[in-house]
Design a protein around this motif. Structure first.
Motif, short mmCIF file in Angstrom:
data_model
loop_
_atom_site.label_atom_id
_atom_site.label_comp_id
_atom_site.label_asym_id
_atom_site.label_seq_id
_atom_site.Cartn_x
_atom_site.Cartn_y
_atom_site.Cartn_z
N MET A 16 0.85 -1.25 0.16
CA MET A 16 0.14 0.20 -0.07
C MET A 16 0.99 1.43 0.15
O MET A 16 1.65 1.18 0.86
N LEU A 17 0.89 2.10 -0.81
CA LEU A 17 1.57 3.04 -1.10
C LEU A 17 0.78 4.43 -1.20
O LEU A 17 -0.27 4.40 -1.63
N GLY A 18 1.32 5.53 -0.66
CA GLY A 18 0.53 6.84 -0.80
C GLY A 18 0.81 7.68 -2.06
O GLY A 18 1.50 6.97 -2.94
N ARG A 19 -0.01 8.56 -2.20
CA ARG A 19 0.06 9.16 -3.69
C ARG A 19 1.15 9.84 -3.96
O ARG A 19 1.78 9.81 -4.95
N GLU A 20 2.03 10.37 -2.82
CA GLU A 20 3.55 10.93 -2.97
C GLU A 20 4.47 9.69 -3.50
O GLU A 20 5.37 9.89 -4.63
N GLU A 21 4.24 8.56 -2.91
CA GLU A 21 5.13 7.41 -3.33
C GLU A 21 4.88 6.79 -4.86
O GLU A 21 5.80 6.77 -5.50
N ILE A 22 3.65 6.93 -4.96
CA ILE A 22 3.21 6.69 -6.43
C ILE A 22 3.82 7.67 -7.44
O ILE A 22 4.21 7.36 -8.33
N ASP A 23 3.68 8.76 -7.03
CA ASP A 23 3.99 9.86 -8.02
C ASP A 23 5.50 9.80 -8.20
O ASP A 23 6.05 10.01 -9.35
N PHE A 24 6.30 9.53 -7.23
CA PHE A 24 7.54 9.03 -7.25
C PHE A 24 8.01 8.36 -8.17
O PHE A 24 8.86 8.22 -9.05
N LEU A 25 7.47 6.96 -8.00
CA LEU A 25 7.53 5.90 -8.91
C LEU A 25 7.28 6.14 -10.35
O LEU A 25 7.92 6.02 -11.42
N ASP A 26 6.11 6.92 -10.52
CA ASP A 26 5.72 7.32 -11.98
C ASP A 26 6.76 8.36 -12.43
O ASP A 26 7.22 7.98 -13.78
N LYS A 27 7.31 9.37 -11.70
CA LYS A 27 8.16 10.13 -12.25
C LYS A 27 9.49 9.40 -12.69
O LYS A 27 10.17 9.72 -13.77
N MET A 28 9.88 8.53 -11.69
CA MET A 28 11.29 7.77 -12.10
C MET A 28 11.15 6.88 -13.30
O MET A 28 12.28 6.91 -14.24
N GLY A 29 9.90 6.43 -13.41
CA GLY A 29 9.75 5.45 -14.75
C GLY A 29 9.65 6.21 -15.89
O GLY A 29 10.22 6.08 -16.98
N LYS A 30 9.11 7.65 -16.06
CA LYS A 30 9.21 8.41 -17.08
C LYS A 30 10.23 9.20 -17.26
O LYS A 30 10.78 9.39 -18.46
N ASP A 31 11.23 9.34 -16.14
CA ASP A 31 12.42 10.20 -16.57
C ASP A 31 13.26 9.11 -17.10
O ASP A 31 14.08 9.18 -18.12
N ALA A 32 13.35 7.71 -16.84
CA ALA A 32 13.99 6.65 -17.48
C ALA A 32 13.58 6.80 -18.91
O ALA A 32 14.62 6.65 -19.77
#
Length: 83
Positions: A16-32
């Motif tokens: 279970m992840l919060g919005r900030e954590e999901i946003d971080f994962l999304d940004k890291m994936g998109k940056d890659a």
């Protein structure tokens, strides 16, 4: 001698992840994606972070909360940077 095959077994882990954590994962994936052409999945990101901790020898000794784990990881990173 008979060849022994290793079977790699994967297990599904649900978190279970919060919005900030999901946003971080999304940004890291998109940056890659924009820097390399390959979008990292949540699974790849989390696996990379876990592999790093394992290779660094991070253990669960004396860790009783996520904040304690963060402190231990920061301490280890400081040693790697020489500070």
């Amino acid at each position: 001698m008979a060849k022994v095959e290793r079977q790699i077994t994967a297990h599904r882990v649900i978190t279970m992840l919060g919005r900030e954590e999901i946003d971080f994962l999304d940004k890291m994936g998109k940056d890659a994606l924009f820097s390399t052409g390959h979008k990292l999945s949540y699974n790849e990101i989390l696996r990379g972070l876990i592999d790093f901790a394992m290779e660094a020898g991070i253990s669960g000794d004396h860790i009783n909360s996520p904040d304690t784990l963060k402190s231990k990881l920061k301490e280890h990173l400081g040693k790697l940077k020489g500070g």
